[in-house]
Every structure is written in C-alpha cells, then in structure tokens.
Design a protein around this motif. Structure first.
Motif, PDB file in Angstrom:
ATOM      1  N   THR A 299       0.837  -1.204   0.000  1.00 47.69           N
ATOM      2  CA  THR A 299       0.000   0.000   0.000  1.00 47.69           C
ATOM      3  C   THR A 299       0.874   1.256   0.000  1.00 47.69           C
ATOM      4  OG1 THR A 299      -0.234  -0.278   2.397  1.00 47.69           O
ATOM      5  CG2 THR A 299      -2.090  -0.961   1.038  1.00 47.69           C
ATOM      6  N   PHE A 302       1.793   1.917  -3.507  1.00 45.01           N
ATOM      7  CA  PHE A 302       0.647   2.510  -4.205  1.00 45.01           C
ATOM      8  C   PHE A 302       0.576   4.014  -3.900  1.00 45.01           C
ATOM      9  CE2 PHE A 302      -4.022   3.526  -3.889  1.00 45.01           C
ATOM     10  CZ  PHE A 302      -4.233   3.641  -5.251  1.00 45.01           C
ATOM     11  N   LEU A 376      -0.496  -2.734  -3.892  1.00 46.86           N
ATOM     12  CA  LEU A 376      -1.865  -3.061  -3.466  1.00 46.86           C
ATOM     13  C   LEU A 376      -2.682  -1.781  -3.583  1.00 46.86           C
ATOM     14  CD1 LEU A 376      -4.084  -4.781  -2.236  1.00 46.86           C
ATOM     15  CD2 LEU A 376      -3.018  -4.493  -0.006  1.00 46.86           C
ATOM     16  N   SER A 377      -3.583  -1.798  -4.526  1.00 46.32           N
ATOM     17  CA  SER A 377      -4.247  -0.565  -4.949  1.00 46.32           C
ATOM     18  C   SER A 377      -5.749  -0.628  -4.717  1.00 46.32           C
ATOM     19  CB  SER A 377      -4.007  -0.375  -6.447  1.00 46.32           C
ATOM     20  OG  SER A 377      -4.669  -1.438  -7.147  1.00 46.32           O
ATOM     21  N   HIS A 378      -6.401   0.511  -4.870  1.00 41.91           N
ATOM     22  CA  HIS A 378      -7.867   0.517  -4.873  1.00 41.91           C
ATOM     23  C   HIS A 378      -8.398  -0.376  -5.994  1.00 41.91           C
ATOM     24  CE1 HIS A 378      -8.519   3.350  -1.721  1.00 41.91           C
ATOM     25  NE2 HIS A 378      -7.741   4.245  -2.276  1.00 41.91           N
ATOM     26  N   VAL A 381      -8.553  -4.028  -4.892  1.00 36.58           N
ATOM     27  CA  VAL A 381      -9.688  -4.261  -3.989  1.00 36.58           C
ATOM     28  C   VAL A 381     -10.989  -4.239  -4.788  1.00 36.58           C
ATOM     29  CG1 VAL A 381     -10.997  -3.340  -2.035  1.00 36.58           C
ATOM     30  CG2 VAL A 381      -8.486  -3.339  -1.989  1.00 36.58           C
ATOM     31  N   HIS A 382     -11.104  -3.295  -5.686  1.00 31.80           N
ATOM     32  CA  HIS A 382     -12.336  -3.184  -6.463  1.00 31.80           C
ATOM     33  C   HIS A 382     -12.568  -4.435  -7.306  1.00 31.80           C
ATOM     34  CE1 HIS A 382     -15.598  -1.494  -8.768  1.00 31.80           C
ATOM     35  NE2 HIS A 382     -14.969  -1.860  -9.876  1.00 31.80           N
TER      36      HIS A 382
ATOM     37  N   SER B 377     -10.276  -3.670   2.494  1.00 31.38           N
ATOM     38  CA  SER B 377     -11.222  -2.670   1.984  1.00 31.38           C
ATOM     39  C   SER B 377     -10.507  -1.507   1.312  1.00 31.38           C
ATOM     40  CB  SER B 377     -12.007  -2.109   3.171  1.00 31.38           C
ATOM     41  OG  SER B 377     -11.104  -1.393   4.014  1.00 31.38           O
ATOM     42  N   HIS B 378     -11.280  -0.706   0.628  1.00 32.46           N
ATOM     43  CA  HIS B 378     -10.719   0.552   0.108  1.00 32.46           C
ATOM     44  C   HIS B 378     -10.159   1.400   1.250  1.00 32.46           C
ATOM     45  CE1 HIS B 378     -11.745   0.052  -4.037  1.00 32.46           C
ATOM     46  NE2 HIS B 378     -13.010  -0.194  -3.760  1.00 32.46           N
ATOM     47  N   TYR B 380      -8.691   0.409   3.983  1.00 32.49           N
ATOM     48  CA  TYR B 380      -7.359  -0.069   4.367  1.00 32.49           C
ATOM     49  C   TYR B 380      -6.297   0.465   3.396  1.00 32.49           C
ATOM     50  CZ  TYR B 380      -3.470  -3.207   5.391  1.00 32.49           C
ATOM     51  OH  TYR B 380      -2.236  -3.696   5.709  1.00 32.49           O
ATOM     52  N   VAL B 381      -6.595   0.335   2.110  1.00 36.59           N
ATOM     53  CA  VAL B 381      -5.638   0.819   1.105  1.00 36.59           C
ATOM     54  C   VAL B 381      -5.434   2.320   1.259  1.00 36.59           C
ATOM     55  CG1 VAL B 381      -5.218   1.136  -1.364  1.00 36.59           C
ATOM     56  CG2 VAL B 381      -6.167  -1.031  -0.515  1.00 36.59           C
ATOM     57  N   HIS B 382      -6.533   3.044   1.465  1.00 39.71           N
ATOM     58  CA  HIS B 382      -6.421   4.493   1.587  1.00 39.71           C
ATOM     59  C   HIS B 382      -5.561   4.874   2.792  1.00 39.71           C
ATOM     60  CE1 HIS B 382      -7.398   8.707   1.439  1.00 39.71           C
ATOM     61  NE2 HIS B 382      -7.723   8.646   2.721  1.00 39.71           N
TER      62      HIS B 382
END
Lengths: 389, 389
Positions: A299, A302, A376-378, A381-382, B377-378, B380-382
């Motif tokens: 992350t 990213f 590890l990106s949005h 996850v999407h 989840s988004h 977590y990445v954020h």
C-alpha cells in the motif's frame, strides 16, 4: 509470435458460450509432430482442480499431442462429477480430432486446462460443441486466437517467442490475479520445434519456471489450476543441448512472467525486489517473498511512499541470515536505509513511474535473487471484491 | 475501568508535542506496590525497536515499577543513537519520579514503549519535558488519559477490566493496523492488584496472549514494537491460583483483542475463522491464519461475496491434515461447501452485517481454534497508502 510460431503446431480459439460476454473461451493447441514430447509444472496447492489432476496423469507418460483449454470456469472443487467432465472433454477432443484428421487420437494424449470461477460445474452442453468447433478451426497461425480464448480478467493476450539456432520456442499465458507463491496463477502453454526427450524438456522447464513464474508473487494467493505445459514437435530436426534449451525456454517464461506482472489486476506498479548479499539463494527468495507479500509495503508503494521501515519490518519476519543493524535498502537507486537506519534523504526517491526497484543488501553472503510483485491498490480491492473467481 | 482500576496503580497522559495534531502522546503507568512483579511478551520480529530491546532487559529481573509510553514515533530502525534515546527516557523518568515522590526509582525499573513512524529519531527535547509533565499529572484515575495518549491511527482508546474474587485486572491497548502474526501490533499494559510471583505472572500472560492477541491477524504484518506488559501490585492482598489468574488475564486480553479488531484501519468486517475437526490445535491455527491472510478471501468479504472457492484455495496452501474432498465450509451458518464441493445455496448467506463467522471443518480430528481477522477494503488501502508508519 505465438504458440504456433514453432514448426509442427496448429491452434484455434473459439466462442462456445461459457463466457457471458460472448468472447472466445475454448482454445486448442495440437502438436503435429513428428515428436510428441511433453513436460509440465503444476500448482502446489493441495486443493487441485479436476483438469490439473487429469493432466498430471496424462503427462506422466511423457507424450501429449493435444491441449484443450477453457476459460469461463475453473472446474475446481466440483467433486467426482467435475472430474468426469474433464475426462469427457478429453475423450470428445480426441474423437473429434480423429474424425476430421483420419489419424487416431486417444484421450490419454489430451491435456486439459480450465480457468474461471471455482466451485461451479462446467456447462458441458456448451463446452463440447465448442471443442468440435475449435477442432475445425485449427490452423498453423491460430496461436493468437488461442491466446485470446484463455483470457479471464486479463486485459490483453500474452504471447512470446524466443529463438535458438535453427529452432524456436513459442508460448501463450493467461493470468491477471491470484498471482501466487510457488507459481503465478496462470495457464501457460509453451511449444518448441526442437528435438528433445521428455527428460530434457522436464529439466529445462523446471529450471525455467524456478527463476521466472515461481518468483512472481503478485498477491500471495495460490490458485487451484496453475498449469505450465511445454510441448516439443521435433519438427525443426535440431536437437539443442539441455543448456541451450533451458536458456531459450527461460527467456520465453521470463517474457510471459513480466507480461503477467504488467497486467496484474488493478496494479499501478511493477516491483522488482532484488535481494543481494544473502547467505544462499533460498534465503534471498524468502526475504524477497516476505517483502512482496507485505500489505503495508504494497500500500505504501501505491501511495508513492518509499517506506523503508515497513520493508525492514517485513525482512524481520523471515528466518534468513542477517543482522538488523547491517541491512541496507535502496528504492529506485537511492540508499534511504544504511546499517538498519535512515540514510539518504527519502524525498530524493522518485516513485511516480510504474517500475519500482527495491534493492535489499543483507550483508550475509554472496547469493542473490529477484522476486517480482505489484502494489496493493484501490483497483485490486475493487476488482476482487466485485469479481468471483 | 482502566489500568488504574486495580488498587496500587497511578497513571497519566499528557501532550508533549510529538504529535503534530497536539493530541496527548506521552503516557505513564506507575505501580505503587507493595509488589512490583512484571511479565512481558514482545514482538517476534527480528527487527526490534530500541524500546523493545531495552524493555526485554528491564523485565528480565521480574521487577518493574514504571512504564513510560509514547506515541508519535516508534524509535525503530534508529541505530545506537535510538537506543541511547530510550535509555535516556528511562533515566529521566526515574529521576523525575524520585524528585517528586521522595522515593528512589532506578532506570532499571522503567519499561519503555514507543509507537508511530519507523526510522526516525524521537524529538527528545519534547519527549523529556513531557515525561516530567506526566510524572506531575499522575493520579489514581489516570487510566483513561494514559489510554488516549498511546493512540496512533486508533479511532478510540481501548481499555478493559476483569475481576477475580477480591482482586482485579485492568488494561489498556493501542493498535489499529499492522495487526500481525505472532502478535497483534500493539502496545498493551495490563495491571493487577493480585499477589503473584513473576513466574506465575509470566505463565498466565503467555497462556492468555497465545489464544487472544496471537490469534488476531488483521493484515499479516508484524510490527517492530509489539509489547504486552502485566504489572502486579499485590495491593489486594489476595493471591489467586495460577488458573484463576490465567482465566482473568485471558478475559481482559480477549476484550482488548476484540477492540483492536473492531478498530482495524478501514475494515468493514470483523471475521472469526473457526477451524474445527483439525488433527491438532497447531494445524487449526495454521489453517485459520492462512485464510485470514488471503487477500482474495478478504476482498471477497469486503464485497459481501461468500466465495468459498477462495477459502478452499487458501486451505490448500497449508500443510495441515485434510483431504480436499472432505472439507466443509459454512459462512454465517450456511454450509455452502460440503465434501469440497458446492452445497447449500450461496445466495442464502447474509453478509450485510459487520460480524462474519467462517467455520471450516477439516474432518481430520477433534482439535479446533479460532483466528480473527478483518476484510481488505478501500479504507485499508487508503489509510496505509497515505499514512507513514
């Protein structure tokens, strides 16, 4: 520049209706010989799909003349009925080939590969007619069509060709997620017109996958269906040495592995983790894999953050030989950590590009290895929260 | 209901300016006795922060009267100078306590815990005055203030109290990411007014963490700073049996572990992975942890997708005893996989709530274990692409 580039191979890709999109989903690769040598490497996951169990048996004798592949369904975790479906697919493929070619094919010469959703039966009423259509569509330049038909969440087909002296290696692969330990999750069919025994093919393939697909670890998740096949037609009449074959197969695998990495689901970075100064190669790989699988490192990448503290924390979970106060870490050439503490200014690291190189010097020996991963990106996850594999 | 609920303890939390936000960032817990017993469990990461190395030495003798904690900086990967900073913090804490109390404190009785960004030196010009302020702010109901001062990305403080017969265990913890193998990434200070030897305290604490913090695996990432301390004042005059102490400490650890899970960075699900029918407890934990760490399982849960195929693929990567065609899997009570294949209708699984239970029956024995995790989840990445730890 595909699996049909080497002499002696035909291929096809057709739409059988397994994919709701209507895109092509059944592929066929046929080795017209004169030889029919084969070598294979499979997932080390103990939960293996029916086609993996079937194909492990088929390649055991060292002779395979046909590979039938489908996307749109993995035929994994489908019980004895799923295995019957794989068997029926091989039988049907052999029967159709026999009927159109006048040459006798047996199911025991047919490798089967499947990819798609786990846990659901294949729609055999669609798959078997698709196999028949693929048999009738076989051509000497069908490699591109075959490469397209095995795609799942891949955004583009993946093919490669490498050349020896008077002989050629071609190949195709699919895989865009579940890229995994022990082998990137994928199907891969390599072809060559070299003359080689199954033993030599096996040695070359194992040596090639060990330093290519085995070291791609996009998301740490190992599939139930991974299969790499190498078919040899002998049509060039040239018998390379095992070393020559290994080098050329390795180059093709490396090319395909990098294409898998480049197309990993939702990824914004392609990351090479170079571990140097290791006591031995296994420890270098262990350290590289630990960093590759660390979600906090991934992350941070990213977020364009050269977070070397997270890298050291990941190295610290391994059993490799090192002293914490001797580790150096460079990100894209800037040594931001020396002797386990902050060194060059981290603001000098440019992470705006897609390619990232993390270099870790353990100062424990002379061995090294590179492991490839993604961030590890949005997008990851999407795609993986919306798509069922 | 905090670390100062048991008799014999004072605590404080103050703002020293380590956090840019101005929030409190230095905490102190003091054991006024009559006893000064201590037990501790630390991260198994080989890259250990300076305060971990210091505190491992301090607790070796079994006597600790003071814990000083700071957020706003982990003092990890800071080299010999970082260790000197920890040493100076302990010395300063002891000196300040001695000057205000008239009682003699030594640095060797002071445990130190730090949390925050890895790889940067602590601003000692702010930390040491903060320690002095904390010493002067010590009160018998300072547990809440201390719990707030150790927060990093935590959204709320975490405290717990459990009671024995005439004695009490209190505690506080922090941790909202880097929740990890071998121990959830966190600082935790437990207090008790029970009478107990350091040996009994150690046995109770190890037994408690083994089945609580050790089985929380939010994101598979192990910190450099994890520390759990248990201090005993003996002020109740009651000496429980080791079993009684273990049960009560375990209950407090379980409460705090669940609070960590509930506050994990960006998570939308709290997931209990119950592995039953295992050949032994270690194998049950191995299977649970493998599922807990699988990013494809975690993203599926984020997407409310009961993707049992990904669960089986994760189980298949372990070395536990099982046959792939004997595994059953239930999600929130619906047995969607029996004998390794599809069973009850997956559309019956309700994943809209925050709590998820995955039950895996290996049919290989009578042992079981539960591992707790979160979804991927988004959020977590954020949080982890934007925040440097």
């Amino acid at each position: 520049m595909t699996a049909t580039t080497p002499a002696g191979f035909r291929a096809a890709g057709v739409a059988a209706g397994l994919k709701a999109s209507g895109a092509s989903d059944v592929a066929l690769v046929v080795n017209d010989g004169p030889d029919a040598g084969v070598a294979a490497v499979f997932t080390s996951n103990r939960v293996k799909a029916a086609p993996v169990i079937w194909t492990q048996q088929v390649v055991h004798g060292g002779l395979v003349r046909v590979v039938v592949l489908n996307s749109g369904g993995a035929n994994a975790c489908t019980g004895p009925a799923g295995f019957q479906d794989t068997h029926a697919t091989a039988e049907h493929t052999a029967a159709e080939l026999t009927s159109v070619s006048g040459r006798a094919y047996g199911a025991g010469e047919v490798a089967v590969c499947s990819t798609g959703l786990i846990g659901e039966r294949l729609p055999m009423d669609k798959l078997l007619p698709g196999v028949g259509a693929a048999v009738r569509a076989l051509t000497g330049d069908g490699g591109d069509a075959a490469a397209e038909a095995i795609m799942t969440t891949d955004s583009r087909p993946k093919t490669a060709v490498t050349r020896g002296d008077g002989w050629t290696v071609g190949g195709m692969a699919k895989g865009a997620g579940m890229l995994a330990p022990g082998m990137a999750t994928m199907l891969c069919v390599l072809t060559t017109d070299a003359v080689a025994t199954p033993e030599t093919l096996g040695a070359a393939l194992r040596a090639a996958t060990r330093v290519t697909f085995d070291r791609v670890d996009s998301d740490g998740c190992m599939s139930t269906n991974d299969t790499v096949l190498l078919l040899a037609s002998g049509a060039s009449g040239v018998a390379p040495t095992e070393a020559e074959l290994t080098d050329t197969v390795t180059a093709a695998c490396h090319d395909l592995a990098r294409q898998l990495l480049a197309d990993a689901e939702g990824a914004t970075k392609e990351v090479a983790i170079e571990v140097v100064g290791a006591a031995n190669e296994d420890e270098a790989v262990e350290v590289g894999r630990s960093v590759a699988r660390n979600n906090l490192v991934k992350t941070a990448l990213f977020g364009n953050d050269p977070n070397w503290g997270r890298i050291l924390a990941a190295v610290g979970t391994t059993s490799a030989t090192f002293e914490p106060d001797e580790i150096d870490v460079a990100v894209n050439g800037i040594w931001i950590c020396r002797s386990g503490a902050a060194a060059e200014d981290r603001s000098r690291v440019d992470l705006t590009g897609r390619d990232v190189t993390i270099r870790i010097d353990l100062h424990a020996g002379a061995a090294e290895a590179t492991v490839w991963t993604n961030d590890l990106s949005h997008g990851y996850v999407h795609e993986n929260s919306a798509y069922s594999t």
